[in-house]
Scaffold this motif. Structure first.
Motif, PDB file in Angstrom:
ATOM      1  N   HIS A 162     -47.213 -48.576  42.577  1.00 46.28           N
ATOM      2  CA  HIS A 162     -47.631 -47.375  43.206  1.00 46.28           C
ATOM      3  C   HIS A 162     -46.754 -47.359  44.841  1.00 46.28           C
ATOM      4  O   HIS A 162     -46.756 -46.319  45.403  1.00 46.28           O
ATOM      5  N   ASN A 166     -42.436 -40.602  42.485  1.00 47.51           N
ATOM      6  CA  ASN A 166     -41.991 -39.966  41.494  1.00 47.51           C
ATOM      7  C   ASN A 166     -40.340 -39.743  41.397  1.00 47.51           C
ATOM      8  O   ASN A 166     -40.001 -40.003  40.124  1.00 47.51           O
ATOM      9  N   GLN A 171     -41.749 -44.452  35.366  1.00 46.64           N
ATOM     10  CA  GLN A 171     -41.724 -44.642  33.959  1.00 46.64           C
ATOM     11  C   GLN A 171     -40.701 -45.179  33.597  1.00 46.64           C
ATOM     12  O   GLN A 171     -40.905 -45.963  32.761  1.00 46.64           O
ATOM     13  N   HIS A 191     -52.624 -50.975  39.636  1.00 47.34           N
ATOM     14  CA  HIS A 191     -52.198 -49.729  40.292  1.00 47.34           C
ATOM     15  C   HIS A 191     -53.006 -49.036  41.219  1.00 47.34           C
ATOM     16  O   HIS A 191     -54.173 -48.884  40.801  1.00 47.34           O
ATOM     17  N   THR A 193     -55.268 -45.910  42.977  1.00 45.93           N
ATOM     18  CA  THR A 193     -55.761 -44.624  42.336  1.00 45.93           C
ATOM     19  C   THR A 193     -56.625 -44.128  43.595  1.00 45.93           C
ATOM     20  O   THR A 193     -57.204 -44.594  44.306  1.00 45.93           O
ATOM     21  N   ASN A 214     -48.209 -44.384  46.424  1.00 45.59           N
ATOM     22  CA  ASN A 214     -48.167 -43.095  45.581  1.00 45.59           C
ATOM     23  C   ASN A 214     -49.520 -43.312  44.782  1.00 45.59           C
ATOM     24  O   ASN A 214     -49.258 -43.968  43.765  1.00 45.59           O
ATOM     25  N   ARG A 216     -52.033 -42.724  41.734  1.00 42.76           N
ATOM     26  CA  ARG A 216     -51.925 -41.956  40.256  1.00 42.76           C
ATOM     27  C   ARG A 216     -53.173 -42.141  39.734  1.00 42.76           C
ATOM     28  O   ARG A 216     -53.840 -42.956  40.054  1.00 42.76           O
ATOM     29  N   GLU A 220     -51.823 -41.206  34.079  1.00 42.15           N
ATOM     30  CA  GLU A 220     -50.747 -41.509  34.632  1.00 42.15           C
ATOM     31  C   GLU A 220     -50.314 -43.167  34.782  1.00 42.15           C
ATOM     32  O   GLU A 220     -49.416 -43.523  34.260  1.00 42.15           O
TER      33      GLU A 220
END
Length: 265
Positions: A162, A166, A171, A191, A193, A214, A216, A220
């Motif tokens: 995290h 992006n 990924q 992660h 959220t 970040n 998600r 995701e």
């Protein structure tokens, strides 16, 4: 003095660092005033933050027990953070004393503490490297010294992905690491959220840190397990992944997903 490409004067203590904020909120001593201020702001913005970090740490311990209990004897821990007992090698060695571990982090301060922590623990290596360059991690000689990528490996990405934006292509980063692992390997990932509460104020605390947070959503986070088969109970809030006792108070608010996946082919 230069170590692993970093000089002591290059260590940035002017901005909070996620590992040191984490350490502070867990009651550790390896942090600075900027980290403490950020940690207090985070706890004010997300009152369950300390509970959530402890729950995430407990998830890590249960997941390590699971993968080592499944027969894996190699662990690649990326984003290891500052030492918090029981550490990964202590947890793993309680199950099997022959486990080999490579710790990887991008903070020179974490690197120095980890080296001191494992100086008497072998075979273990500590590597200063960045998750954003997965190939450099896989090919690092100190990783290769203890990790044989022809045999199953447990890859730990706990509370670290995290911190990739992006634009960092998280990924693809995780996929590159997955592709380096043989069948029978495991991915342990947690992660942050915002699925369970509005945590934009908590997220904003990291805007002045050395890495942004970040958040998600579930779908995701699940995609990071592409190529792995999730073991039961699948992706869950960390207190509810194979709990070994009653969940802590406010568990339903904890904004961490966690899961363990096995690579079958």
């Amino acid at each position: 003095m230069k170590q692993d490409g970093f000089r002591a004067e290059e260590i940035d203590t002017s901005r909070p660092h996620p590992a040191r904020i984490y350490d502070y909120l867990l009651g550790g001593k390896d942090n600075y005033e900027v980290d403490q201020q950020a940690g207090d702001e985070l706890a004010a913005a997300a009152p369950e933050a300390r509970i959530g970090l402890r729950a995430n740490r407990a998830f890590l311990q249960r997941a390590v027990h699971h993968v080592v209990g499944s027969g894996v004897r190699q662990i690649l821990d990326i984003g290891t953070g500052l030492p918090t007992s029981p550490n990964v090698h202590e947890t793993a060695e309680a199950v099997a004393p022959d486990v080999r571990i490579a710790y990887v982090d991008n903070d020179p301060i974490v690197n120095a503490h980890a080296r001191a922590m494992v100086s008497r623990s072998a075979p273990t290596s500590v590597v200063l490297a960045d998750l954003r360059d997965p190939q450099a991690i896989v090919n690092h000689p100190d990783v290769r010294r203890v990790i044989d990528f022809d045999e199953p490996v447990a890859l730990l990405l706990v509370a670290v992905v995290h911190f990739l934006t992006n634009a960092d292509n998280p990924q693809q980063v995780v996929a590159a690491l997955r592709d380096a692992l043989p069948a029978g390997s495991f991915l342990v990932l947690s992660h942050a959220t915002g699925d369970f509460a509005d945590r934009r104020d908590a997220q904003a605390v990291y805007n002045k840190a050395s890495a942004t947070l970040n958040l998600r959503g579930r779908a995701e986070v699940e995609r990071f397990f592409d190529g792995f088969e999730l073991v039961e109970p699948g992706l869950a809030q960390v207190p509810f992944w194979r709990p070994d006792g009653p969940p802590p108070a406010r568990s339903r608010e904890i904004g961490f997903y966690g899961g363990v996946g096995r690579k079958n082919g």
